[in-house]
Each structure stands twice: as structure tokens, then as C-alpha cells.
Enzyme design. Structure first.
Site, mmCIF file in Angstrom:
data_model
loop_
_atom_site.group_PDB
_atom_site.id
_atom_site.type_symbol
_atom_site.label_atom_id
_atom_site.label_comp_id
_atom_site.label_asym_id
_atom_site.label_seq_id
_atom_site.Cartn_x
_atom_site.Cartn_y
_atom_site.Cartn_z
ATOM 1 N N GLN B 137 0.827 -1.201 0.000
ATOM 2 C CA GLN B 137 0.000 0.000 0.000
ATOM 3 C C GLN B 137 0.868 1.261 0.000
ATOM 4 O O GLN B 137 0.900 1.994 -0.965
ATOM 5 C CB GLN B 137 -0.950 -0.012 1.188
ATOM 6 C CG GLN B 137 -1.855 1.227 1.249
ATOM 7 C CD GLN B 137 -2.872 1.133 2.382
ATOM 8 O OE1 GLN B 137 -3.662 0.191 2.449
ATOM 9 N NE2 GLN B 137 -2.841 2.090 3.276
ATOM 10 N N THR B 138 1.615 1.499 1.088
ATOM 11 C CA THR B 138 2.355 2.760 1.214
ATOM 12 C C THR B 138 3.417 2.910 0.132
ATOM 13 O O THR B 138 3.978 1.936 -0.346
ATOM 14 C CB THR B 138 3.069 2.867 2.574
ATOM 15 O OG1 THR B 138 3.859 1.688 2.758
ATOM 16 C CG2 THR B 138 2.098 3.001 3.707
ATOM 17 N N SER B 144 0.076 8.255 5.147
ATOM 18 C CA SER B 144 -1.226 8.539 5.742
ATOM 19 C C SER B 144 -2.295 8.792 4.683
ATOM 20 O O SER B 144 -3.419 8.331 4.797
ATOM 21 C CB SER B 144 -1.123 9.771 6.645
ATOM 22 O OG SER B 144 -0.291 9.490 7.746
ATOM 23 N N GLY B 177 6.391 -5.220 4.274
ATOM 24 C CA GLY B 177 7.225 -6.299 4.787
ATOM 25 C C GLY B 177 7.130 -7.530 3.905
ATOM 26 O O GLY B 177 6.073 -7.810 3.341
ATOM 27 N N ARG B 310 17.587 -5.407 42.136
ATOM 28 C CA ARG B 310 18.563 -4.338 42.259
ATOM 29 C C ARG B 310 18.436 -3.652 43.613
ATOM 30 O O ARG B 310 17.327 -3.324 44.060
ATOM 31 C CB ARG B 310 18.325 -3.315 41.159
ATOM 32 C CG ARG B 310 19.298 -2.148 41.141
ATOM 33 C CD ARG B 310 20.643 -2.568 40.642
ATOM 34 N NE ARG B 310 21.548 -1.442 40.404
ATOM 35 C CZ ARG B 310 22.794 -1.602 39.992
ATOM 36 N NH1 ARG B 310 23.285 -2.818 39.773
ATOM 37 N NH2 ARG B 310 23.578 -0.561 39.796
ATOM 38 N N GLN B 330 10.531 5.242 42.092
ATOM 39 C CA GLN B 330 10.473 4.071 41.204
ATOM 40 C C GLN B 330 9.026 3.590 41.072
ATOM 41 O O GLN B 330 8.549 3.325 39.978
ATOM 42 C CB GLN B 330 11.375 2.957 41.790
ATOM 43 C CG GLN B 330 11.689 1.812 40.836
ATOM 44 C CD GLN B 330 12.879 2.103 39.919
ATOM 45 O OE1 GLN B 330 13.408 3.214 39.889
ATOM 46 N NE2 GLN B 330 13.301 1.120 39.159
ATOM 47 N N ARG B 333 6.772 5.658 38.856
ATOM 48 C CA ARG B 333 6.974 5.522 37.411
ATOM 49 C C ARG B 333 6.550 4.129 36.937
ATOM 50 O O ARG B 333 6.013 3.974 35.852
ATOM 51 C CB ARG B 333 8.449 5.746 37.069
ATOM 52 C CG ARG B 333 8.926 7.163 37.371
ATOM 53 C CD ARG B 333 10.442 7.227 37.507
ATOM 54 N NE ARG B 333 11.126 7.144 36.223
ATOM 55 C CZ ARG B 333 12.420 6.865 36.093
ATOM 56 N NH1 ARG B 333 13.166 6.613 37.163
ATOM 57 N NH2 ARG B 333 12.977 6.827 34.909
ATOM 58 N N GLU B 424 -0.549 1.590 10.313
ATOM 59 C CA GLU B 424 -2.008 1.492 10.478
ATOM 60 C C GLU B 424 -2.603 2.782 11.026
ATOM 61 O O GLU B 424 -3.509 2.763 11.862
ATOM 62 C CB GLU B 424 -2.372 0.318 11.401
ATOM 63 C CG GLU B 424 -2.170 -1.033 10.797
ATOM 64 C CD GLU B 424 -3.007 -1.264 9.553
ATOM 65 O OE1 GLU B 424 -4.202 -0.931 9.574
ATOM 66 O OE2 GLU B 424 -2.453 -1.756 8.554
#
Lengths: 664, 664
Positions: B137-138, B144, B177, B310, B330, B333, B424
Site C-alpha cells: 500500500q504505502t 497517511s 514487509g 537491584r 520508582q 513511574r 495502520e
């Protein structure tokens, strides 16, 4: 169509003198001249081509970098480049290499921590590269917590030697660049043990490899730690692992400028202030901030030029489609990054001054401003590297699918940049240091101890806690004082709120842990204020060149109002501005983007990056993107043959329904 | 110490039944069983080892992937795996390959857009892999804007053929691909020209390579587009470039389910609704959302386990240092990302239902809910992939320096994942589609046309525009209805504000362009509401297993309150909550982190990832990180020899001061 400048129409739109802006970006006419000359020298030298590096396997890639470092050193000698020119030459070659550690860490460590005698012995060898040094601090088990390093250096008074040893697996040195395969020596950080007592972490010069046959010396196990993030990127560097089995070095190889071990094994201090080490940190972090602006400017330059080349949607009756740089969503993501690159440039410039100021003061035994300078550089290192890493990736996304190709240059730029968020202080750990400093500053506000430097605004805490922004219309947000006070008020209010919440805990340390996420946010607010303030300060200088200052004023407003919009929760929750004022700031920001638009290409041209340094098909100066993308594709090793290796063994049997009997 | 579970103390802390949570994560007992069985099968098969892939050069890497695809197909045949099992097998092998396009795009395109006759002819060939298909396609110049594709398919009534042609360089197919080296066929999208008239973009089955010798057919230029971001990652895939020079195909190779070209060259439509194509989009994007939760769960699993292993700082009198997972910074996040993985899982599950619902309705010619379903999947694709890409990189940073090593698995996970933000549908373009739908929905509010599905809350716009949150203490934020209404109010107010601003423009299109950045923010608010709402809905179901539901309730609150804190500017500026309520939400969030902490390891164990699939030394199930990191290092090709290639030629002359005469 070689030689055509597809971006000429964009360049013609510029409303300012690009050549003068180049001087501003470089810092001075002199700095521009040196940088420009060396960049062209590297770009035109076939020895430094870099177009195939993302396709090389690790060994080839590494060998290729060794060749480049040798070529670089040869040019440096032949052309008798001075230290600054040599540094730029290495940086324009644009590949991490063992020489980075040698010049950037090994030599400065000896200069900063070695006695005069040690400097006289080791520096001439290092300057001629008769020895190659690394800087072995981090271990498998310890990074941020330097005081927790496990490697030991035990003094043996019988032989007048230190015994360097790795007592555990986690005490292996891990990460130092150049160590893996090349360094002959390293400054090794280890716990000094004398008289059976642990004296903490000190630096030692240790020879690692024979100068005859380059083999590791007895007791030394050393190797490369393996592949790292990204194509090429840091894989040109031999980050290493190093394990000591009772390796002996002479006593005079401990770096003894600050502390000494005597012949008798006594541990003593000289009268050199220990704070010197903070001066070095200020220096290193200042260079990191400066590098952040450079890295971000490269990504922004690529994304801006490509956004002017790329067209998508919006064709009417066969007219060309719209340049993607004309979309507001593109502008709202790209232009703040453009403004950030300039903002970081100027704050980096100011940090250079700060480093000199700190050095002068240290030499005069004036430690008054040191904690503030230390906190401020820690915070700016954190802020600028995080924003730059995110910004590079955002620029990559702004280039759409093609940004995912190595030929765009962006994947490697990202991968090679991101460690800056971790090395020389993890960015979150650094923000907590800033927060500690802010809490201390606030706690002393009543005590008569006046906040200095970048915390000086806290002297006006009382006013800032209750002031209200008098913004009534969008253009009020263009007034530097309005912006500055708003950022000051937000920073002080967030810090004071944290301090209040902290005071509710019986144990301050427990409170600090519990509230650390809020403290990080307060630290960020403080650091953003610094960047905004230094940009505004820069604009109070005399800046020559048609339209140059006006462009910088626009970028300064873009930077500040972008932050204000992004963090409007902070500003609103602390009552610094009203929702209406926040909305006006957003309106003003949108209109600023329209002002940046015609100047965008010229503003990235002002970075003066060569096509070689950018290393990006999408960011080419001439905008001739598509034919070059097509050309680049065919260079991939997979295109060496029409039928790929493996097709006959693996794919043909599938197609021919013979897989059952195939041996795979 | 093989066989020791270093994380056992963490697992013992869990307050819920991990095995039951595994079922919830998988979606059903059956789905769990299949997934678990196939994952183990792949992990234990030496053919699918992946430990050295980041060290391979491009050709070797590609060949290695061809071998794996053949092995996979062989296993699928030998073990008679069904479609679902085969799909999972390929996904656990965890390497992008040409088969992804064959099964994921080529086959579905023929199924969705081919006539019965075409399906009967092509699908059996594809199912047996007698042909291998790609999806072209692209193009170099268009991604887009699919309607802007330049490739032409001109009908020649004389020969009853289409002539496929690439009229310009930018019309080259670029990115598909499998195209570069392997595909024998492709569904090619091109502008249909009949009677000299442009009929827009249609799909055509085109053979690219000979089934005898695999050479490209006459008129076809095809190759690989070169290296892409990251180590291994998508470099195992032959994304391709494809240029047509008047290639002829029979008329019956146009996919004619919706539109046909007759023998006479007339362009006609069947009575199959064109909207079918949207159904396919809903399907594809639903799988992307599901993949997002998987990718994020892998990164979170690695970062969570390593954060428990750790330790850094905080040792007192020789006690072990603090586990970094115990630091609030930590947690603040990491835990929102853990919650996001679960949130995306459940919204993905719901999207599966939505797809089935849409399909049922389309079959009954009911198009009422289609625009809403289309906007909703577009938005969720955008939201989840952006958050996942950022989340993976955040997890990498949470692992400190060691996260930068390929052996951590995180660099490759990031590089292989980020294209999901672009393919996509570019994530920003998709949000603008959502925004258009929201603006339309709002404009119809008075008209009696009721908003459906995920926009149904807009029916209560009047109430939501003026309601005030009644949160008085932190724990009020645990009430699902309170959270839901707050998110609804924010979403509706942001949309309405945009609509009001839009109405000030004389040209709606100009207004939409000018305000697009704000519209994107409104779309994000709407999409976040959907995720929160679906998580809450999930919790209204009966969920068995000791403590399972309680854990999910905690995670749901973490997800919602994290968003609320992150976007508090939205909530405050629209007056949905007060600064005090925002602050209470933050307090509640902090206390939720403490509740997640003891369950963190078990919550990532529930993803049921094998060590093979994680591919991470840091994320090992047994937590035996350091010895394995050390082991991995020595596998790097640079460690094959003590003295690296290039040392004698390039480094020795430097050390020996003989560089002047060296030939480099």
C-alpha cells in the site's frame, strides 16, 4: 538534479540574518569559525565517512572505529590542532570511541585528583597517547551509589603497595568505555583499606595491559560487556568488564591530591579542599548540557527540513499537497523542541560561566555558592538530557515511517544519546538532590541565610506565595517579567507545599522518601524556571544582526508558554494563574507558532550542521530527500544478491511443499 | 546457584491467587491453556533460540529468520496446529518475518475484498504457502494519505488486462514487509483508471517473482529498503521497495468484491456495502491494542523483577541496601505502567467484542454504530500504542545503566515496538479523526440524534458541563462512579470548549486546522475515559480467585488517578475538580502504590511470560541477574580474541608513536 536547493523557497522566507544567528548559536565569532572549519575538514575527509556503519557487524564496526581514531590522531598531529580543535574534530567524527574516556575522564581525573608529581609523571604519557586510559568507577552492582563500591585497595606496608581486588562478582567494574579491548591504564575507584580500616572510595592509577603485547597483566580479567542499544551507536565503544585478583600497584599510584597514605600506612589529608570534586562535577555536567543542545538541534534540524519537504493531504485540483510543517499539530510538537534547543544552548553557555565562577571561588576558599551551583548543574543536567532524549524520539516520530529507517539518522541519534539520562547521575536521583537543596533553602529562609544564585528568587517567597498574575489578554504573555514571575511563583509554591507536607512527618527522612515523587516535580519546576530565566537574561544582552533578537524573543516565548501549557496543572493547582489566563497563554502560543513557521528552516540552518554531521537523508541541506532515500536503500547488504542467502534452504522447500523432509 | 528462586520472598508476599490472575489476563481458561502450551513449546525448542540475534550482521540475521520461519511452518504442519495455535507459535518466536504480512495482511485482504471466486482460487495457495504474499500500500511519497497514492492500474480493454505502473519515483511502493526479498505475490493498491477516468485506489493481486527461480518478473524492480531502528528488531524483516514498469495482470486479479471492472471496461459497484472496509480496520486495530498490552507487559515484567533484585543506597550497619522497587520515585513511574498493561488488556478484550458486534451489524446492513466504533478503535490504537512505546522506554530507564544492554531485552523491545505508533494510521492523524467524530457528535446533540457506544455519556452533556465532584477525602477517589464522572466531565468539557472555539471561525476547516492541537488533547481525554470506563466495567463482572478482584480494583484506581494527576491541568482548567481534590487524588495514589508493592512481582508473574519470550537477563523469573549478565557479556564477538581486530594496524602505531608513517 544534484546541486538544486529544494529548500531555497523556505530559506527566502526568513526574516532574519542567518549568518549572525550562527554566531549567536556558536557563542562567539571565534567559536563559530573554529567549529565551522573543523566540521568541514571532517566532512570532506574520506577517512571519516560514516554512511555504512549501521550495516556492520560488531567486529567490523569496532575495527572501523579504531581506524577512525587513528586517522583522527594523525590529523591532529599533522595539522597541529590545539586542544579545542582536537576536541571538536573528535566530536564531529561522531562515533563514541575509547579516546572519549581517555581525554574526557582519564586525563581530567589525573589533573584534578593527582599531585603535581603524579601529573608530571602521567600526563605527558597520556598527552602523547603512549598510554591510553579509562575511568573505572561503576561496578556490576553499583552505579548511583558510588560510596557503595566494593572493589578494595588494601595497603600492604611490607611492600609499599596497594592490593587491588574484586571480592565479589558484583564488584566487577562494569561499563567503563575503552576498558573492554583498548585501554592500557585506568583510574580505578576502590575502597581504600589501611590498618584494617575502610577509608572510603579513592582513585588509583592501575595498568591493565602490557605495553609490549597488549595482553592483560596477571590478575586482571577484562573484556567487552556486549551489544548495546541501537545500530552502531555505542557499539563502536568497548565498554568493559574488569575483575581484579589481588593486583599490586605501587603506593604512589593512588591519586593523592586530597588524601594520602604515607609510607607507614597512615591515612592523612592535605589542605586541598575536598569540595574540589564538586567543581569537577560542575564542569562535566556543564559539557553534558551543552551536548544536549547539540544533540537536540540535530534531531530538530532533520525533522524541520523533512517537514518542509514532506507533503501529505490537502491537494486541491491537482495543486501540490500541504507541506506537513504547515499543520498545527506538527508545529505544536516541533517548534517547542526547536525553542528548547536554543534554550538549552543559552543555559549551557551560562553554565560555562558558572563553572568559572565556582572555580574562582574555590581557589579563594569561598564555598558559599557551591551547594547551589552543584544543585543547579545537577538539575539542569537532568532536565536537559531527559528533554533531549524525548525530543529526539519525538522528532523521529515527526518524520513518520521514514524516520524509522537508519538512513534518517534519527534511530542512531536516539540510541547514542539516551545513556546521557543515566550516566553522570541518574536523572531522577539528581532531581532528588535538587529537591533536598530546595528543602534546605526553604528551611533556612527565616534564619537570615540568604538564598543565592538560581535560588535567589526565594528571597521573595512571601510575595511569590500570594501574587496573582495580571495577564488580561493573550499578548500579556509576551512580557518577560510576567512569564518570569509566574514561573517563580509556581516553583516556590510547589517547594513550599512539599516543605509543609514534609513537616507532618516525624522522621524527615521518611517524609522525604514518601513524598519523593512530589519533590521531583518541585525540582523540575525549579529547573524549568532556571532555563526560562537564563533565556530571558540572554535577551537582555545586545544581540546584533537583522531580526536575530526578534526571532530569539519569539523562541523564548514559545519555550516558556509551551512549558506553561504542558504543566498547566502545576500553575493552576498552585493558583499562580487562572484557567482563563492558561487559555490565553495557549492562544498566544498558537499565534507564536505562525511566527516561527516562515523562519523555521533558517533557524535550523543557523545550527550550521554539515550533511556529514547530520548523517541523515531526511535532513539534507538541499532537501533532495526521495532520490537519495531510494539510492541508500540499494546499499543494504541484503541487496547484494537478488536471491537472499537462505532462500534455497528454507523458503523454497516451503513453496514447493517439501518442508516435511527438509533438514533445517 | 542454578535452580534457586531469588524472587521467592517476593512471591510469598502476594495477597492473591496468581494462577487465577493468569486466567483473567489470558481472557479465559482456554486461552490461557493454549497460550501457555505454545509458549512452552517454543521456549523449549532449540530451533527458536534467540540469544545471539543482536550480534548478527544483516544477512546472517535475515537468514536466521528464514530458518526460523521454515521451522515454525514445519512444526505447524507436524503438530497439526490450528489457526489460533499457529498464530501464537509465530508470535512467541518473537521475530518480525515475511509470514506476518502473508497471514496478517495478504490473506485477510483477499478474504475481505476478494469475490468468492477469487477466494477459491487464491486462498488455498496461500494457506499452503505455495505462494507468499505481501501487502503493498504505502509508497515513498504517501503513507497517511492513502487516497493520494500514485501507482496506476490502467485497464486495457484490448487485452482484458490491467497495466500496473509506477509513474514517478515517489510512487514506488515502500515499506511493505516481506516484499524486499521473499514475497512471490502482493496485494498492490493502485489508482484504477478506466476509460481515461481515475476511479480512486483499489487492490490488485500481482505476482512479483517467478515461482520457478524466484527472480523478479519482467517490469518489476524490487529490493530491501535497508536497515531500520534497533538491534535485530525489524531488521529480520525484508521491508521492500517495488517499482512497476507497465506490468500486465489479468482483469480478474483486481479484488472485486465491492467494485468491478467488466470485460468492456465499465466500472460498477456490487451491492456489498463499502463500509466493510471499516470493519477490517476495526479488526486490525483491535489486534494492535491487544499487542500493546502484551508489549507493555513484557517491559513492565522485566523492570519490576529487576527493581526487586537491584539494591542501591540505604545500607545501615552492613544490612543489605534498599531494593529499588521500594523507592517511591520508582513506584510512581513503574506501577502506573503495570496498571496500564492491565487496563490495555481489558480494553483490548472489549474491542474484540466490539468487532464482533460491528460485524454482526454490518451483515444486517446496520451502519448506525459504525462511525463511533471506527473512531473509538482509531483512538484506542493511538492511545495504547503511544503509551506503550513511551512505557517501554521508561521501563528501560527504570533499569538504569543495565537497561541499555541488549541482554536486558529492552532496547530491542522498544525498537521493534515503536513503529506501531506510525503504521495502520499515524497516531496524531488518528486522534484528529477521533476529534472530528467528537465535534460531529456534539454538533448533533440538539438534533435528537443520540450519541451511541463510547460517546453515549455525551447524552448527559448538560449535567456533565456543570457537575462538581463531591470528593472530600482521599478515599472518595476509590469510588468508581466518582472517577468515571470526573473523567466524563473532563472529556465533555474539553470537547465542548473546542466546539465553541471552532464556531468562531467562518470556515470550519480552517478552524479545525488552527485548533488541531487542542482537538488532539480533547480526543486524548475521550480515549482515556474509554479505557478507564472499560476497566471499571470489567470489575463489575464476577471475577473468581482469592484476592484477584481486589488487586484489579487497586490497579484500576492506580491507572485512573495516575492519569488524573498527570493531566490535572485538564481537570482543573475545566473546573471538574478543585486543587484540593487534585491533591487528595495524589495522596490516594501514593497510598495505592504501597498496596501494589507487595503484589508487584506476582502481578507480573500473572502475565505468564517465559524467560524465552522475555529474552531478558534482567527480567529472569528466578532473579539470578548478575551471574547471567556476566556470562552474557563474554558471548560478544569482540571477546572472541583477546586482542581485537584492528589493534595492530591502528592502535599500536598510536601507542608506539609511529602514526606519522602508518598507512590507515
Amino acid at each position: 538534479m544534484e546541486g538544486v536547493d529544494y529548500l531555497a523557497p523556505e530559506r527566502n522566507k526568513a526574516q532574519f540574518d542567518v549568518e549572525e544567528m550562527k554566531i549567536v548559536w556558536a557563542g562567539s565569532r571565534d567559536a563559530f569559525e573554529v567549529s565551522d572549519r573543523i566540521a568541514r575538514l571532517v566532512a570532506s575527509d574520506p577517512a571519516f565517512r560514516k554512511d555504512n556503519r549501521t550495516m556492520l557487524g560488531r567486529k567490523e564496526l569496532f575495527k572501523n572505529t579504531l581506524r577512525k581514531t587513528a586517522s583522527a590522531w594523525k590529523r591532529i598531529i599533522e595539522l597541529r590542532l590545539n586542544e579545542e580543535e582536537a576536541r571538536r574534530l573528535r566530536s564531529f567524527i561522531d562515533e563514541p570511541a575509547f579516546t572519549d574516556l581517555h581525554w574526557g575522564m582519564f586525563v581530567p581525573a589525573i589533573k584534578g585528583q593527582g599531585t603535581d608529581e603524579q601529573q608530571q609523571k602521567w600526563l605527558p604519557l597520556a598527552y602523547k597517547m603512549q598510554i591510553i586510559g579509562s575511568y573505572a568507577q561503576t561496578e556490576l552492582g553499583h552505579g548511583s551509589n558510588v560510596q557503595g563500591l566494593e572493589t578494595t585497595a588494601t595497603f600492604d606496608p611490607q611492600t609499599d603497595e596497594f592490593v587491588i581486588h574484586s571480592p565479589t562478582l558484583t564488584s566487577c567494574k562494569w561499563w567503563p568505555g575503552g576498558l573492554g579491548k583498548i585501554s592500557t591504564h585506568a583510574v580505578v575507584y576502590a575502597r581504600l583499606i589501611t590498618d584494617g580500616q575502610d577509608r572510603g572510595v579513592h582513585g588509583f592509577i592501575v595498568q591493565l595491559r602490557s605495553l609490549d603485547d597488549h595482553l592483560p597483566l596477571p590478575g586482571i580479567t577484562v573484556g567487552d560487556i556486549g551489544m548495546k542499544f541501537g545500530n552502531a551507536a555505542y557499539n563502536t565503544m568497548d565498554n568493559g568488564v574488569l575483575r581484579f585478583d589481588h593486583v599490586r600497584i605501587p603506593r604512589n599510584q593512588m591519586l593523592m591530591r586530597v588524601s594520602q597514605v604515607t609510607r607507614e600506612g597512615k591515612y592523612v589529608h592535605s589542605n586541598v579542599p575536598r569540595q574540589l570534586v564538586y567543581g569537577t562535577m560542575v564542569y562535566v555536567r556543564q559539557t553534558i548540557v551543552s551536548d544536549a543542545s547539540t544533540a537536540l538541534s540535530r534531531a530538530v534540524c532533520i525533522a524541520t527540513r523533512y517537514s518542509a519537504v514532506r507533503r501529505q493531504f490537502g491537494s486541491h485540483n491537482g495543486s501540490p499537497e500541504t507541506q506537513v510543517i504547515d499543520y498545527k499539530t506538527q508545529q505544536a510538537r516541533l517548534f517547542p523542541l526547536l525553542a528548547s534547543a536554543y534554550a538549552f544552548r543559552f543555559v549551557g553557555e551560562w553554565l560555562k560561566w558558572l563553572y568559572m565562577d565556582v572555580t574562582r571561588r574555590l581557589e579563594a576558599n569561598d564555598f558559599l555558592t557551591l551547594p547551589e551551583a552543584h544543585a543547579c548543574t545537577a538539575g539542569l543536567k537532568s532536565l536537559t538530557t531527559s528533554a533531549t532524549a524525548d525530543g529526539i524520539e519525538e522528532c523521529r516520530k515527526l518524520c513518520g515511517g521514514h524516520g524509522y529507517l537508519c538512513s534518517s539518522g534519527l534511530p542512531e541519534l536516539f540510541a547514542v544519546y539516551v545513556p546521557a539520562c543515566t550516566y553522570e547521575g541518574d536523572n531522577i536521583v539528581l532531581l532528588l538532590q535538587v529537591a533536598r537543596h530546595l528543602m534546605k533553602t526553604i528551611s533556612q529562609l527565616g534564619s537570615g541565610k540568604m538564598p543565592v544564585g538560581t535560588t535567589a528568587y526565594m528571597r521573595r517567597a512571601e510575595h511569590l506565595m500570594q501574587c496573582r498574575s495580571d495577564v488580561k489578554e493573550a499578548k500579556d504573555w509576551l512580557r518577560p517579567n510576567v512569564v518570569l514571575e509566574t514561573f517563580e511563583a509556581r516553583a516556590v509554591r510547589m517547594s513550599v507545599a512539599c516543605a509543609k507536607n514534609l513537616s507532618k512527618f516525624t522522621s524527615p527522612e521518611e517524609g522525604f522518601q514518601e513524598l519523593s515523587a512530589d519533590l521531583v516535580e518541585a525540582a523540575v519546576a525549579h529547573c524549568q524556571l532556571i532555563v526560562v530565566a537564563k533565556f530571558i537574561e540572554k535577551l537582555q544582552q545586545d544581540i546584533p544582526g537583522k531580526g536575530v533578537k526578534q526571532q530569539l524573543e519569539i523562541l523564548c516565548s514559545v519555550y516558556a508558554l509551551f512549558l506553561l501549557h504542558k504543566h498547566q496543572g502545576d500553575f493552576l493547582s498552585t493558583g499562580c494563574i487562572t484557567p482563563t489566563q492558561a487559555s490565553l497563554a495557549n492562544d498566544q502560543l498558537r499565534s507564536l507558532y505562525s511566527q516561527v513557521r516562515p523562519n523555521a528552516i533558517a533557524l535550523v540552518d543557523a545550527f550550521n550542521h554539515t550533511d556529514h554531521y547530520l548523517g541523515s537523508v531526511l535532513g539534507r541541506y538541499d532537501g533532495n530527500v526521495y532520490p537519495k532515500l531510494y539510492e541508500e536503500a540499494w546499499k543494504d547488504p541484503l541487496n547484494d544478491s537478488v536471491i537472499p542467502d537462505g532462500f534455497q534452504e528454507y523458503v523454497r522447500p516451503m513453496l514447493k511443499q517439501q518442508l516435511r523432509n527438509a533438514r533445517l
